[in-house]
Design a protein around this motif. Structure first.
Motif, short mmCIF file in Angstrom:
data_model
loop_
_atom_site.label_atom_id
_atom_site.label_comp_id
_atom_site.label_asym_id
_atom_site.label_seq_id
_atom_site.Cartn_x
_atom_site.Cartn_y
_atom_site.Cartn_z
N ALA A 1 -21.65 -16.22 44.73
CA ALA A 1 -20.63 -15.32 45.26
C ALA A 1 -19.35 -16.09 45.59
O ALA A 1 -18.24 -15.63 45.27
CB ALA A 1 -21.17 -14.61 46.50
N THR B 1 -18.74 -8.91 45.27
CA THR B 1 -19.78 -9.65 44.57
C THR B 1 -21.10 -8.88 44.58
O THR B 1 -22.18 -9.47 44.59
CB THR B 1 -19.97 -11.03 45.23
OG1 THR B 1 -20.25 -10.84 46.63
CG2 THR B 1 -18.74 -11.89 45.09
N SER C 1 -17.72 -16.98 42.35
CA SER C 1 -17.09 -15.80 41.77
C SER C 1 -15.79 -15.44 42.48
O SER C 1 -14.79 -15.12 41.85
CB SER C 1 -18.06 -14.61 41.82
OG SER C 1 -17.46 -13.44 41.33
N ASN D 1 -21.09 -8.85 37.44
CA ASN D 1 -20.04 -8.96 38.46
C ASN D 1 -18.65 -9.05 37.81
O ASN D 1 -17.68 -8.50 38.33
CB ASN D 1 -20.30 -10.19 39.32
CG ASN D 1 -19.39 -10.27 40.53
OD1 ASN D 1 -19.50 -9.48 41.45
ND2 ASN D 1 -18.46 -11.22 40.52
#
Length: 354
Positions: free
Chosen positions: A347, A119, A350, A111
């Motif tokens: 996610a 994501t 991130s 990613n």
């Protein structure tokens, strides 16, 4: 696109798919590769899909093939594997969590470095629960089509690696070489097997159980077979059709536009999946030292999906299939339960770091 509908109507596409799948499967079988009847259709299906093919495996046919494979697994279940699972459940769970942890770590790396939208990589690296991942991924800025591509690519790489390992590492040849394709069939047990497959697949869909058409016939069939209440009869031609349908389902999911979109990140994705496969192989080696099982059984048990393709490879190799599928089922259930939540947390983390 090569397979335009004007030049290649669907009937012709199906004819080419079946013919070339049979040829490639025969060549792979002559080479002694396990699961040749799965890999041949899978490879040809991927070629057709990437060439613009407009055909797909009907859902009912795919569910039926999963149910047949579930019955195949049920036929080999014994009380010994149940006892092994009960006594060794911490080991089963620990190895499963290690596989999920490795895939999550690699997803985060892809990613960050791949340039895939949002994501996508995190959802695409989950070792299972593909449908749930594809449904939830768009809410976190991921491309569901790329998530599906990564999921199917993982399955193809795992199946290919497992088949090669079965041939080279364990010296196992495909069992299909001397197969009698049209043997005499015991009618009553065969009808019972078809009934189990049909009812199990229907129940799996109605109950909305993930991979229900595979798991429900396996669970019910295992109980009935172990109790001596049913004899499961699966002629080779029926298994060959089921293997081909699974292979086509996976292969035809590959589309040229999706592959083109992922082209820049493809080397990183493939490398990461190969690292994941190797890591699971190391976990398999640890299993052989912890409990006394052969290397190939341990390798297939720890392989990160897909469950139906691993079942086919195990069935055409000399392994402890119930043990393999017990491990695969534990991984699948844990991924279904915690995979979406874990991917969602990763996610959010991130997105917060960008």
């Amino acid at each position: 696109m090569l397979f335009s509908r004007a030049s290649f109507p669907r009937s012709l596409q199906w004819g080419l798919l079946i013919a070339f799948s049979a040829i490639l499967a025969l060549l792979l079988q002559m080479a002694g590769l396990p699961a040749a009847l799965l890999l041949g259709p899978m490879i040809v299906g991927a070629v057709v899909g990437c060439a613009g093919g407009s055909i797909h495996v009907p859902r009912l046919a795919y569910f039926g093939s999963q149910a047949i494979i579930g019955c195949l697994i049920a036929r080999s279940v014994t009380s010994t594997i149940v006892l092994t699972f009960i006594t060794q459940w911490p080991l089963f769970l620990g190895v499963t969590l290690a596989v999920i942890g490795a895939s999550s770590f690699l997803g985060c790396l892809i990613n960050r470095w791949s340039g895939l939208p949002g994501t996508t990589a995190i959802w695409g690296c989950s070792p299972g629960a593909a449908t749930a991942m594809m449904l939830m991924a768009p809410s976190f800025g991921a491309d569901a089509r790329l998530v599906a591509f990564m999921q199917y690519l993982r399955v193809v790489l795992v199946a290919g690696a497992a088949s090669v390992v079965a041939k080279l590492w364990a010296g196992t040849a495909s069992q299909a070489g001397g197969t009698e394709w049209l043997p005499a069939i015991q009618l009553v047990p065969f009808v019972e097997t078809l009934g189990l497959s049909f009812l199990g697949a229907v129940a799996g869909r109605l109950l909305r159980i993930p991979a229900g058409p595979l798991l429900v016939p396996w669970a019910i069939g295992s109980i009935l077979h172990a109790a001596g209440l049913i004899e499961i009869v699966l002629p080779p031609w029926l298994l060959a059709i089921s293997y081909a349908l699974v292979g086509w389902r996976i292969g035809l999911s590959f589309q040229r536009n999706i592959i083109a979109q992922a082209a820049r990140a493809l080397p990183l994705i493939v490398t990461s999946f190969l690292v994941l496969i190797a890591s699971c192989g190391c976990l398999g080696f640890i299993l052989t030292k912890t409990i006394h099982i052969d290397l190939l059984t341990a390798y297939l048990a720890t392989s990160p999906g897909g469950m139906d393709s691993i079942a086919i490879i195990g069935a055409t190799s000399h392994v402890d299939l119930p043990f393999v599928m017990a491990f695969q089922t534990v991984r699948f259930v844990v991924v279904v339960l915690v995979g979406p939540l874990l991917a969602r947390l990763l996610a959010r983390y991130s997105q917060g770091c960008t």
